[in-house]
Scaffold this motif. Structure first.
Motif: not given
Lengths: 192, 398
Positions: A1-4, A181-183, A163-166, A177-178
């Motif tokens: 997951m992560g922000a847009s 651009g990084r994992v 997804t960005h949905d927790p 989590v991204m």
């Protein structure tokens, strides 16, 4: 997951062999993919990967059954075999009774289930789902997540959900989590 | 092709047809363009073929060994051929089997109340056999009639006279150029000879000698001749010209053979075929651009479908096949319609000209060829363009 904008979809496109990396290499099931030609990549996608999209991407003119059978067309299977396997896949997602319906006769949740059946029909080792619940109400989203978890219990299918949905992420057994651009790892820390 | 391959092909075609049906009116428009283009070419092909067949039929009815010899003078001073010199031609062994001197002019004929304008032909008895004219009543003029004022009427002439009064009977008087002639015979329909310029149906035939009584200038206007078996037409024409050059003080003769005329006809047909290629190419381009337009629009609208197909494992060549099939079906149906329409137009033309309709042998392969050419040539660019789409961008398209 992560922000847009954090690179989730880009990473998914890279893993799904739709895009080629500028640097580094992708090994899929132990096979290096950097030197493969376009046709070989298409064959790999067809056999190893199933895609589920936020916008479903069903072909409006085809019935649910034929939509599900579509990937097998590019495997060169005969029509009867394709339809039999597609019916099986529809059964797995609980839509056996909707096989002859067109996408516009189905609800959003049902459409996404048809799309999941299409991703499953080729018995892939990896299922990539890009915001699969993004276009669904919370009931249908719940439904789809339950389906994913049930499918995941079948040995052999790895499911990667972007997804960005927790709430969605919370139901997954493992989270990556991204950011920018990084994992990062599950706790949001760069792995050492 | 294997059974699996056939099943696959059938499926690809069926899918393409379904996609085209979804395009609706736009596909119909492109189809019309191709149909009209193909119809034009096919119709012209049929008409040309039938016109040629008709011309050949006219020649073949009287034989392709006909020769026409026409005196040809300078300053309207037509040389005077002597009938004896003409009749002596076959005996000279220069390649002619038969030679009939003809004096032809025109006259207005009066029969009872009917007044008709007709060709007046003075010729030997042999002419009737030469143009295969049957006698339906009375007898022919004979060489034994000398300069007797007898006349034989052509089929159309007798019919026209009957239409404006009472039927013509043997022994009726006919006034021609203020001389009174007696009808001794009526002819049935005869063959027209495009080479000799003779149409016996609309002629009044008198004995050769009688020309001096009726015609102010009774010079031989034409000689109807026939090649000896195996004679070369060019060599014979040259020898006949030489023969008359020695006899005539002024002027010369012009020798035309049926074969020369047929050669000329063939040359004309080749020019015609070239024209056909021009028209065909133009309509091909017009129809093809229509197909390309429809295909490009279709691809623009179906970018997401293309992206999806690529994602689930379609190779580039699968996408090319998909869209090329659609273009081929489109142009195939258009050409099929056009071939049907063109054949119908050719049939109507032949019928209204009173000819039996002979389908041109090239029409069907040309129609099919146009379909494949248009489909491949103008479908390939859109199909390749579709295959080159980046799947990620295509999936994201609205």
């Amino acid at each position: 997951m992560g922000a847009s904008g954090s690179g989730k979809t880009t990473l998914m496109n890279l893993i799904g062999l739709l895009d080629r990396p500028c640097h580094g290499q992708i090994h899929l099931n132990g096979v290096p993919t950097a030197n493969l030609r376009d046709d070989a990549l298409a064959t790999l996608r067809n056999r190893q990967i199933g895609f589920v999209f936020q916008a479903f991407h069903l072909l409006p003119r085809l019935s649910a059954l034929d939509n599900v059978a579509l990937p097998l067309l590019y495997r060169g299977l005969g029509k009867r075999l394709r339809r039999a396997r597609a019916a099986e896949a529809l059964h797995r997602v609980g839509l056996a009774d909707r096989a002859s319906h067109r996408p516009d006769e189905l609800s959003g949740g049902q459409r996404q289930r048809v799309a999941i059946a299409r991703a499953l029909v080729g018995a892939p080792t990896l299922l990539l789902a890009d915001e699969p619940t993004g276009n669904l109400d919370s009931w249908a989203a719940d439904d789809i997540m339950a389906l994913f978890l049930a499918l995941n219990r079948d040995p052999g299918v790895t499911i990667l959900i972007v997804t960005h949905d927790p709430a969605v992420a919370a139901r997954c057994p493992r989270r990556i989590v991204m950011r920018d651009g990084r994992v990062l790892d599950g706790a949001g820390v760069l792995p050492s | 092709m294997t059974a699996v391959g056939q099943a696959r092909l059938r499926e690809v075609v069926r899918e393409g047809a379904g996609n085209l049906r979804a395009l609706g009116a736009r596909a119909l428009l492109a189809l019309t363009g191709i149909a009209v283009g193909t119809a034009a070419v096919i119709a012209i092909l049929h008409v040309g073929h039938n016109a040629r067949a008709e011309a050949m039929r006219q020649f073949e009815a009287l034989g392709t060994d006909l020769v026409s010899i026409t005196p040809h003078g300078d300053n309207h001073d037509v040389p005077d051929l002597s009938p004896e010199a003409v009749r002596a031609l076959p005996g000279r062994r220069i390649g002619l089997a038969e030679a009939i001197p003809i004096v032809s002019g025109s006259a207005s004929l009066r029969m009872g109340r009917a007044s008709l304008y007709a060709a007046l032909i003075a010729a030997d008895e042999a002419l009737y056999g030469f143009v295969k004219a049957p006698v339906v009543a009375g007898r022919r003029t004979s060489d034994l009639d000398g300069a007797a004022p007898f006349v034989v009427l052509g089929a159309d002439l007798a019919r026209d006279a009957a239409a404006s009064g009472r039927p013509v009977r043997i022994g009726d008087p006919v006034t021609a150029n203020d001389q009174v002639l007696t009808v001794i015979g009526i002819l049935g329909p005869a063959f027209r000879s495009p080479l000799l310029g003779l149409d016996l149906d609309r002629s009044a035939v008198i004995p050769f000698q009688a020309a001096r009584r009726l015609m102010p200038d009774a010079k031989i206007t034409n000689v109807a001749a026939r090649l000896a078996p195996g004679a070369d037409d060019r060599a014979t024409a040259q020898r006949v010209t030489d023969y008359f050059r020695l006899l005539l003080r002024t002027g010369s003769v012009q020798v035309n053979t049926a074969r020369q005329l047929i050669d000329g006809l063939e040359k004309q047909m080749r020019v015609y075929a070239l024209l056909l290629v021009g028209i065909g190419t133009t309509s091909l381009v017009v129809g093809g651009v229509g197909v390309m337009n429809v295909m490009l629009m279709s691809i623009l609208e179906r970018r997401r479908e293309i992206g999806l197909r690529r994602a689930i494992g379609a190779r580039r060549r699968d996408i090319v096949t998909l869209f090329l099939t659609e273009a081929l079906i489109l142009s195939g149906i258009g050409s099929l319609l056009g071939t049907g329409l063109g054949t119908l137009a050719g049939w109507i033309f032949a019928r209204s000209s009173g000819w039996p309709f002979l389908p041109a042998p090239l029409a069907l392969p040309l129609g099919a060829g146009m379909a494949v050419t248009v489909g491949l040539f103008f479908g390939l660019y859109p199909a390749l363009k579709a295959a080159q789409l980046d799947p990620i961008a295509a999936l994201r398209a609205e």
